[in-house]
Design an enzyme around this catalytic site. Structure first.
Site, PDB file in Angstrom:
ATOM      1  NE  ARG A  32      -4.229   1.836   1.995  1.00 34.09           N
ATOM      2  CZ  ARG A  32      -4.403   2.875   2.819  1.00 34.09           C
ATOM      3  NH1 ARG A  32      -3.568   3.073   3.829  1.00 34.09           N
ATOM      4  NH2 ARG A  32      -5.415   3.706   2.656  1.00 34.09           N
ATOM      5  CB  ILE A  58      -5.480   6.011  -1.149  1.00 34.39           C
ATOM      6  CG1 ILE A  58      -5.485   4.476  -1.161  1.00 34.39           C
ATOM      7  CG2 ILE A  58      -4.708   6.537   0.043  1.00 34.39           C
ATOM      8  CD1 ILE A  58      -4.085   3.868  -1.254  1.00 34.39           C
ATOM      9  CB  SER A  59     -10.843   4.032   0.120  1.00 35.15           C
ATOM     10  OG  SER A  59     -11.630   4.798  -0.758  1.00 35.15           O
ATOM     11  CD  GLN A  60     -12.011   3.707   6.650  1.00 34.94           C
ATOM     12  OE1 GLN A  60     -12.696   4.716   6.613  1.00 34.94           O
ATOM     13  NE2 GLN A  60     -11.859   2.984   7.743  1.00 34.94           N
TER      14      GLN A  60
END
Length: 208
Positions: A32, A58-60
């Protein structure tokens, strides 16, 4: 190669109710930190949304896992992603299906995502610079559509591109947002509200 931070993230996701071994394995396999700004790398495995520039995030990891799991993917599933962003969610999908189609309205984000995917040897992705509200009708219909930004209402053009039996996962709302799973059955759309979320808005049009 051991990655204790990724191990802890997977443990957290499991504790939060993510059960799909395939989804968990895909998230564990992807670095990530590769998808975030250098200044944010130390937070890459925290369960937080992080800025990626152009007012986008960027999404969790939990939301990435939850939305992906809701799509109930198999390798043969034909997937459309609306909002390529950093390319992280795209990469997770690409680990699970034979091919991913993804649309991004901001050209610089599309270029950066394509570069990251190539560097990770992920080639089963077709990217398009365009208006996410319109989807990608020339490549439809799709068995699964994942929307990574919140729409005030579900775009009819995306519903039209959903195949019979297909699933769409989309955040809906403005001040209050909820994640919805929508299934096309016999010409009808069956909608299920999943949980409260917070996403950047799904904006019409495209940017150079």
């Amino acid at each position: 190669m051991a990655n204790p931070k990724a191990d802890r993230l997977i443990q957290f996701l499991t504790e939060q109710g993510i059960t799909s071994p395939q989804v968990l394995a895909a998230i564990h396999a992807l670095p990530r930190e590769f998808f975030v700004a250098p200044a944010m790398m130390h937070q890459a495995y925290d369960n937080n949304a992080l800025p990626i520039g152009q007012g986008q995030t960027i999404s969790q990891p939990y939301i990435v896992a939850k939305m992906t799991e809701l799509l109930a993917l198999t390798p043969e599933t034909k997937v459309l992603e609306i909002g390529t962003g950093s390319g992280y969610q795209t990469a997770v999908l690409a680990k699970l299906v034979n091919h991913v189609f993804t649309v991004e309205r901001i050209k610089t984000l599309q270029w950066d995502a394509k570069r990251r995917l190539k560097q990770l040897d992920i080639y089963n992705v077709s990217t398009k610079h365009g208006d996410g509200w319109q989807g990608w009708p020339a490549r439809g219909p799709f068995d699964a559509i994942l929307v990574t930004a919140a729409a005030a209402k579900v775009p009819q053009s995306l519903l039209d591109q959903l195949a019979e039996g297909g699933r769409m996962v989309i955040p809906v709302g403005e001040d209050e947002q909820y994640l919805y799973k929508i299934v096309r059955q016999g010409g009808q759309f069956i909608s299920e509200r999943v949980e409260a979320v917070r996403f950047v808005p799904l904006v019409a049009g495209d940017l150079a």
